[in-house]
Design an enzyme around this catalytic site. Structure first.
Site, PDB file in Angstrom:
ATOM      1  N   CYS A  92      31.653 -34.279  28.855  1.00  0.00           N
ATOM      2  CA  CYS A  92      32.749 -33.952  27.964  1.00  0.00           C
ATOM      3  C   CYS A  92      33.924 -32.959  27.972  1.00  0.00           C
ATOM      4  O   CYS A  92      34.536 -32.723  29.331  1.00  0.00           O
ATOM      5  CB  CYS A  92      31.927 -34.297  26.669  1.00  0.00           C
ATOM      6  SG  CYS A  92      32.780 -34.503  25.614  1.00  0.00           S
ATOM      7  N   HIS A 272      28.897 -38.993  27.680  1.00  0.00           N
ATOM      8  CA  HIS A 272      27.579 -38.249  26.355  1.00  0.00           C
ATOM      9  C   HIS A 272      26.122 -39.137  27.226  1.00  0.00           C
ATOM     10  O   HIS A 272      25.549 -39.892  26.699  1.00  0.00           O
ATOM     11  CB  HIS A 272      27.545 -38.438  25.140  1.00  0.00           C
ATOM     12  CG  HIS A 272      28.980 -36.648  24.652  1.00  0.00           C
ATOM     13  ND1 HIS A 272      28.672 -36.090  24.434  1.00  0.00           N
ATOM     14  CD2 HIS A 272      29.896 -36.997  24.448  1.00  0.00           C
ATOM     15  CE1 HIS A 272      29.451 -35.201  23.941  1.00  0.00           C
ATOM     16  NE2 HIS A 272      30.092 -36.343  24.156  1.00  0.00           N
ATOM     17  N   GLU A 274      23.785 -37.972  27.083  1.00  0.00           N
ATOM     18  CA  GLU A 274      22.560 -37.614  26.259  1.00  0.00           C
ATOM     19  C   GLU A 274      22.251 -38.224  25.183  1.00  0.00           C
ATOM     20  O   GLU A 274      21.537 -38.839  24.027  1.00  0.00           O
ATOM     21  CB  GLU A 274      22.196 -35.863  25.523  1.00  0.00           C
ATOM     22  CG  GLU A 274      23.490 -36.024  24.685  1.00  0.00           C
ATOM     23  CD  GLU A 274      24.422 -35.623  25.708  1.00  0.00           C
ATOM     24  OE1 GLU A 274      25.656 -35.307  24.435  1.00  0.00           O
ATOM     25  OE2 GLU A 274      24.878 -35.989  26.769  1.00  0.00           O
TER      26      GLU A 274
END
Length: 292
Positions: A92, A272, A274
């Site tokens: 990011c 992202h 995650e």
């Protein structure tokens, strides 16, 4: 999670903490993807120097991020050294910081001071509000209305996809002062163009939710990930490398934009992992196995 035939990675992964990252979510996802590794959240340059791999995540606004990084003695130098010597994954804002400069926070020259830019940077408030990201639960509830198949546009074509071309932006020579980046990948960071978003059906900025990612070139970090796989995004700005050779993937939102960059032992992504379920875990697993 898909397996791999390669030996499990057992080294240390340093997760750089300069005060503006989704650190604990990233750490949990890395630990799940590579359970035999040691994931260490750190702002200690010595830990980063010793680590076998480095993850450089960030969220928020570019001017704040560069300032916070500089406030930690030796941390910027440690990140630079890692980017020269070991596998590094930017996430990011961590991806954007690798480029030369960003339009985010740019101000007219007459508002600049000798030591930097005075006042609240333009676009800072909406970026800070829009780029903090949602919770993992919110990520799973996001719709896919913004996910549009990429179309061919002007500019050179790589792997059947349009390579994003340099377009108009708020930075002009003599007119504005950009926010400096680390300068490790040539290029700049630009904001989604308001007119383009309006013409594409009043698309909202920040670009937030699930969208398809299309590799622009082969890379070990795409192993086991289908072209067009969904990943989760929250951002108002995106990287625009000077040389298409550094474009690792594109996504379509009102037009094709770069969502991943690569150079030697650096791989960096706008989305992202995650927050991207199995595809994100696979990308993390691929990073631990990567031998650049």
């Amino acid at each position: 999670m898909p397996g791999t035939s390669a030996a499990a990675f057992t080294g240390t992964i340093a997760l750089v903490d300069f005060g503006m990252g989704n650190l604990h979510s990233v750490a949990r996802a890395l630990a799940h993807a590579s359970p035999q590794s040691r994931v260490e959240i750190t702002s200690d340059p010595a830990v980063i120097h010793r680590a076998a791999r480095v993850v450089f995540p960030g969220q928020g606004a570019m001017p704040d991020a560069m300032r916070r990084l500089a406030e930690h003695p030796g941390l910027e130098d440690a990140v630079r050294e890692a980017c020269r010597s070991k596998p590094v994954l930017g996430i990011c804002l961590g991806e954007q910081m690798l480029l030369d400069a960003s339009d985010e926070g740019s101000m007219p020259v007459q508002q600049a001071t000798p030591s930097g830019v005075a006042g609240m940077p333009e676009g800072l408030a909406d970026s800070a509000a829009g780029e903090k990201g949602g919770s993992p639960a919110a990520c799973g509830q996001a719709d896919r209305s913004g996910a549009v198949e990429p179309t061919r546009g002007p500019g050179p074509i790589r792997s059947g996809l349009a390579v994003p071309t340099r377009g108009p932006g708020p930075i002009r020579s003599g007119l504005a002062v950009p926010t400096r980046g680390l300068g490790l990948i040539p290029g700049r960071v630009v904001r989604f163009d308001a007119a383009q978003m309006k013409a594409a059906g009043n698309l909202k900025v920040p670009h937030m939710g699930w969208n398809r990612v299309y590799p622009a070139q082969p890379h070990p970090l795409w192993a086991g990930i289908e072209p067009g796989a969904y990943f989760y995004f929250v951002h108002s700005y995106y990287a625009m490398p000077d040389d298409p050779v550094h474009i690792a993937a594109i996504t379509h939102y009102g037009g094709d934009f770069t969502c991943a960059v690569t150079q030697n032992n650096i791989f960096a992504i706008q989305f992202h992992p995650e927050k991207s379920a199995a595809n994100g875990l696979r990308l993390f697993q691929n990073f631990t196995q990567w031998r650049p």
